[in-house]
Write a protein that holds these residues in place. Structure first.
Motif, PDB file in Angstrom:
ATOM      1  N   ASP A  15       0.846  -1.197   0.000  1.00 42.27           N
ATOM      2  CA  ASP A  15       0.000   0.000   0.000  1.00 42.27           C
ATOM      3  C   ASP A  15       0.881   1.246   0.000  1.00 42.27           C
ATOM      4  O   ASP A  15       2.077   1.160  -0.277  1.00 42.27           O
ATOM      5  N   GLN A  16       0.315   2.392   0.317  1.00 35.43           N
ATOM      6  CA  GLN A  16       1.078   3.647   0.245  1.00 35.43           C
ATOM      7  C   GLN A  16       2.200   3.713   1.268  1.00 35.43           C
ATOM      8  O   GLN A  16       3.196   4.408   1.045  1.00 35.43           O
ATOM      9  N   ILE A  17       2.078   3.013   2.374  1.00 34.64           N
ATOM     10  CA  ILE A  17       3.103   3.061   3.423  1.00 34.64           C
ATOM     11  C   ILE A  17       4.014   1.844   3.347  1.00 34.64           C
ATOM     12  O   ILE A  17       5.234   1.952   3.339  1.00 34.64           O
ATOM     13  N   VAL A  18       3.417   0.674   3.271  1.00 36.49           N
ATOM     14  CA  VAL A  18       4.177  -0.571   3.150  1.00 36.49           C
ATOM     15  C   VAL A  18       4.279  -0.874   1.649  1.00 36.49           C
ATOM     16  O   VAL A  18       3.705  -1.826   1.133  1.00 36.49           O
ATOM     17  N   ASP A  19       5.041  -0.051   0.975  1.00 35.28           N
ATOM     18  CA  ASP A  19       5.057  -0.039  -0.490  1.00 35.28           C
ATOM     19  C   ASP A  19       6.111  -1.005  -1.042  1.00 35.28           C
ATOM     20  O   ASP A  19       7.070  -0.609  -1.704  1.00 35.28           O
ATOM     21  N   TRP A  20       5.887  -2.307  -0.768  1.00 31.26           N
ATOM     22  CA  TRP A  20       6.908  -3.274  -1.145  1.00 31.26           C
ATOM     23  C   TRP A  20       6.990  -3.508  -2.643  1.00 31.26           C
ATOM     24  O   TRP A  20       7.976  -4.072  -3.128  1.00 31.26           O
ATOM     25  N   GLU A  21       5.988  -3.054  -3.392  1.00 29.91           N
ATOM     26  CA  GLU A  21       6.065  -3.201  -4.849  1.00 29.91           C
ATOM     27  C   GLU A  21       6.959  -2.138  -5.489  1.00 29.91           C
ATOM     28  O   GLU A  21       7.218  -2.196  -6.690  1.00 29.91           O
ATOM     29  N   ALA A  22       7.449  -1.184  -4.704  1.00 31.43           N
ATOM     30  CA  ALA A  22       8.428  -0.221  -5.216  1.00 31.43           C
ATOM     31  C   ALA A  22       9.677  -0.997  -5.656  1.00 31.43           C
ATOM     32  O   ALA A  22      10.170  -1.852  -4.902  1.00 31.43           O
ATOM     33  N   PRO A  23      10.185  -0.746  -6.860  1.00 31.75           N
ATOM     34  CA  PRO A  23      11.322  -1.526  -7.363  1.00 31.75           C
ATOM     35  C   PRO A  23      12.518  -1.575  -6.413  1.00 31.75           C
ATOM     36  O   PRO A  23      13.143  -2.631  -6.270  1.00 31.75           O
ATOM     37  N   ALA A  24      12.822  -0.469  -5.752  1.00 32.34           N
ATOM     38  CA  ALA A  24      13.989  -0.447  -4.863  1.00 32.34           C
ATOM     39  C   ALA A  24      13.806  -1.377  -3.672  1.00 32.34           C
ATOM     40  O   ALA A  24      14.752  -2.041  -3.229  1.00 32.34           O
ATOM     41  N   VAL A  25      12.577  -1.434  -3.160  1.00 32.24           N
ATOM     42  CA  VAL A  25      12.296  -2.308  -2.014  1.00 32.24           C
ATOM     43  C   VAL A  25      12.351  -3.762  -2.455  1.00 32.24           C
ATOM     44  O   VAL A  25      12.972  -4.606  -1.783  1.00 32.24           O
ATOM     45  N   GLN A  26      11.748  -4.070  -3.588  1.00 31.49           N
ATOM     46  CA  GLN A  26      11.791  -5.440  -4.109  1.00 31.49           C
ATOM     47  C   GLN A  26      13.229  -5.895  -4.352  1.00 31.49           C
ATOM     48  O   GLN A  26      13.600  -7.022  -4.009  1.00 31.49           O
ATOM     49  N   GLN A  27      14.014  -5.003  -4.940  1.00 34.33           N
ATOM     50  CA  GLN A  27      15.392  -5.347  -5.260  1.00 34.33           C
ATOM     51  C   GLN A  27      16.206  -5.604  -4.007  1.00 34.33           C
ATOM     52  O   GLN A  27      16.988  -6.564  -3.941  1.00 34.33           O
ATOM     53  N   LYS A  83      11.003   2.288  10.672  1.00 32.66           N
ATOM     54  CA  LYS A  83      11.796   1.083  10.485  1.00 32.66           C
ATOM     55  C   LYS A  83      10.904  -0.158  10.422  1.00 32.66           C
ATOM     56  O   LYS A  83      11.170  -1.091   9.658  1.00 32.66           O
ATOM     57  N   SER A  84       9.825  -0.154  11.195  1.00 30.96           N
ATOM     58  CA  SER A  84       8.892  -1.292  11.138  1.00 30.96           C
ATOM     59  C   SER A  84       8.165  -1.327   9.794  1.00 30.96           C
ATOM     60  O   SER A  84       7.849  -2.413   9.288  1.00 30.96           O
ATOM     61  N   HIS A  85       7.917  -0.154   9.202  1.00 33.47           N
ATOM     62  CA  HIS A  85       7.291  -0.117   7.875  1.00 33.47           C
ATOM     63  C   HIS A  85       8.224  -0.740   6.838  1.00 33.47           C
ATOM     64  O   HIS A  85       7.785  -1.509   5.969  1.00 33.47           O
ATOM     65  N   LEU A  86       9.513  -0.422   6.920  1.00 34.25           N
ATOM     66  CA  LEU A  86      10.470  -0.988   5.975  1.00 34.25           C
ATOM     67  C   LEU A  86      10.606  -2.494   6.167  1.00 34.25           C
ATOM     68  O   LEU A  86      10.598  -3.252   5.187  1.00 34.25           O
ATOM     69  N   LEU A  87      10.726  -2.936   7.418  1.00 39.04           N
ATOM     70  CA  LEU A  87      10.891  -4.369   7.646  1.00 39.04           C
ATOM     71  C   LEU A  87       9.680  -5.135   7.132  1.00 39.04           C
ATOM     72  O   LEU A  87       9.828  -6.175   6.475  1.00 39.04           O
ATOM     73  N   ALA A  88       8.485  -4.635   7.395  1.00 39.53           N
ATOM     74  CA  ALA A  88       7.279  -5.311   6.902  1.00 39.53           C
ATOM     75  C   ALA A  88       7.296  -5.388   5.381  1.00 39.53           C
ATOM     76  O   ALA A  88       6.947  -6.421   4.793  1.00 39.53           O
ATOM     77  N   ALA A  89       7.701  -4.314   4.735  1.00 41.43           N
ATOM     78  CA  ALA A  89       7.731  -4.296   3.270  1.00 41.43           C
ATOM     79  C   ALA A  89       8.739  -5.296   2.714  1.00 41.43           C
ATOM     80  O   ALA A  89       8.453  -6.018   1.749  1.00 41.43           O
ATOM     81  N   LEU A  90       9.912  -5.356   3.302  1.00 36.63           N
ATOM     82  CA  LEU A  90      10.928  -6.305   2.842  1.00 36.63           C
ATOM     83  C   LEU A  90      10.445  -7.744   3.022  1.00 36.63           C
ATOM     84  O   LEU A  90      10.637  -8.597   2.136  1.00 36.63           O
ATOM     85  N   PRO A  97       4.393 -13.060   5.555  1.00 36.46           N
ATOM     86  CA  PRO A  97       3.383 -12.161   6.131  1.00 36.46           C
ATOM     87  C   PRO A  97       3.937 -11.395   7.327  1.00 36.46           C
ATOM     88  O   PRO A  97       4.580 -11.973   8.205  1.00 36.46           O
ATOM     89  N   ALA A  98       3.680 -10.083   7.330  1.00 39.15           N
ATOM     90  CA  ALA A  98       4.188  -9.238   8.407  1.00 39.15           C
ATOM     91  C   ALA A  98       3.167  -8.174   8.760  1.00 39.15           C
ATOM     92  O   ALA A  98       2.465  -7.659   7.889  1.00 39.15           O
ATOM     93  N   GLY A  99       3.102  -7.852  10.047  1.00 33.82           N
ATOM     94  CA  GLY A  99       2.182  -6.828  10.523  1.00 33.82           C
ATOM     95  C   GLY A  99       2.854  -5.901  11.520  1.00 33.82           C
ATOM     96  O   GLY A  99       4.101  -5.841  11.589  1.00 33.82           O
ATOM     97  N   PHE A 100       2.028  -5.217  12.296  1.00 35.75           N
ATOM     98  CA  PHE A 100       2.518  -4.128  13.140  1.00 35.75           C
ATOM     99  C   PHE A 100       2.036  -4.288  14.575  1.00 35.75           C
ATOM    100  O   PHE A 100       0.876  -4.607  14.818  1.00 35.75           O
ATOM    101  N   CYS A 101       2.957  -4.068  15.505  1.00 34.35           N
ATOM    102  CA  CYS A 101       2.685  -4.171  16.931  1.00 34.35           C
ATOM    103  C   CYS A 101       3.049  -2.849  17.598  1.00 34.35           C
ATOM    104  O   CYS A 101       3.948  -2.140  17.127  1.00 34.35           O
ATOM    105  N   TYR A 102       2.364  -2.562  18.703  1.00 31.49           N
ATOM    106  CA  TYR A 102       2.603  -1.299  19.402  1.00 31.49           C
ATOM    107  C   TYR A 102       2.694  -1.518  20.906  1.00 31.49           C
ATOM    108  O   TYR A 102       1.932  -2.286  21.485  1.00 31.49           O
ATOM    109  N   GLN A 103       3.650  -0.808  21.474  1.00 33.93           N
ATOM    110  CA  GLN A 103       3.917  -0.866  22.907  1.00 33.93           C
ATOM    111  C   GLN A 103       3.714   0.537  23.474  1.00 33.93           C
ATOM    112  O   GLN A 103       4.091   1.523  22.832  1.00 33.93           O
TER     113      GLN A 103
END
Length: 199
Positions: A15-27, A83-90, A97-103
């Motif tokens: 999606d717009q935040i977890v944008d793993w389809e961006a070529p740089a993230v995929q690569q 950083k959690s957005h990047l890790l989820a995307a990678l 499958p990856a999601g988000f947790c909050y403390q």
């Protein structure tokens, strides 16, 4: 730990935040995991890369706010949420499958017992048929977060008597309140005066 959705596909969305389809993230995901076939070791590799290679903006004294996975990768910095957005995307880019947790933690240093959010990740390992929580914040100042399938080791311990706790839910998308706050500020210094709190 309770996943927000029972549909595992919700934890693979780009999606717009977890944008793993961006070529740089995929690569980057492909480059880092090319020689690894096991989902546990792929997760460990990506986790340790984000934890150790992308400095937490506050630790590094970088006055920039990043939000999307692509931004964090491009600028090589982010606070815990980013950083959690990047890790989820990678992870999602390699079909993990990856999601988000909050403390909820007391502001450090404490100010009027103010509570703020800290963000990290939940990941589903198909080979183990279970979720794990992992914290890619970055190990500085005595923090020792680790990847482990045996014993959870997050960045921060908690004092329940002080109102600190972890939300039990593993969210499929980043919390809207977090995204809105990251989008509101260009300067981390300004963001630091208005960090997101419990929701």
């Amino acid at each position: 730990m309770n996943p927000e959705s029972q549909q595992i596909e919700d934890y693979l969305v780009s999606d717009q935040i977890v944008d793993w389809e961006a070529p740089a993230v995929q690569q980057k995901a492909a480059d880092l995991t090319r020689s690894i076939s096991d989902d546990v070791e792929k997760t460990r590799c990506l986790y340790e890369w984000v934890r150790d290679t992308i400095p937490h903006s506050n630790d590094a004294g970088i006055d920039l706010v990043t939000c999307t996975a692509k931004e964090v990768l491009q600028h090589r910095t982010g606070i815990c949420f980013a950083k959690s957005h990047l890790l989820a995307a990678l992870l999602r880019a390699v079909n993990i499958p990856a999601g988000f947790c909050y403390q909820v933690l007391r502001l450090d240093p404490p100010v009027n017992n103010q509570l703020v959010l800290h963000g990290f990740n939940g990941v589903y390992l198909r080979s183990l048929e279970r979720w794990l929580r992992i914290d890619p914040r970055g190990n500085t100042g005595g923090i020792d977060a680790q990847f482990s399938v045996e014993k959870e080791q997050l960045a921060f311990s908690m004092e329940p008597a002080a109102g600190e706790f972890i939300y039990d839910t593993i969210f499929a998308a980043p919390a809207r309140t977090v995204v809105n706050r990251l989008r509101k500020y260009n300067s981390r210094t300004e963001l630091w005066r208005d960090l997101p709190g419990p929701f």
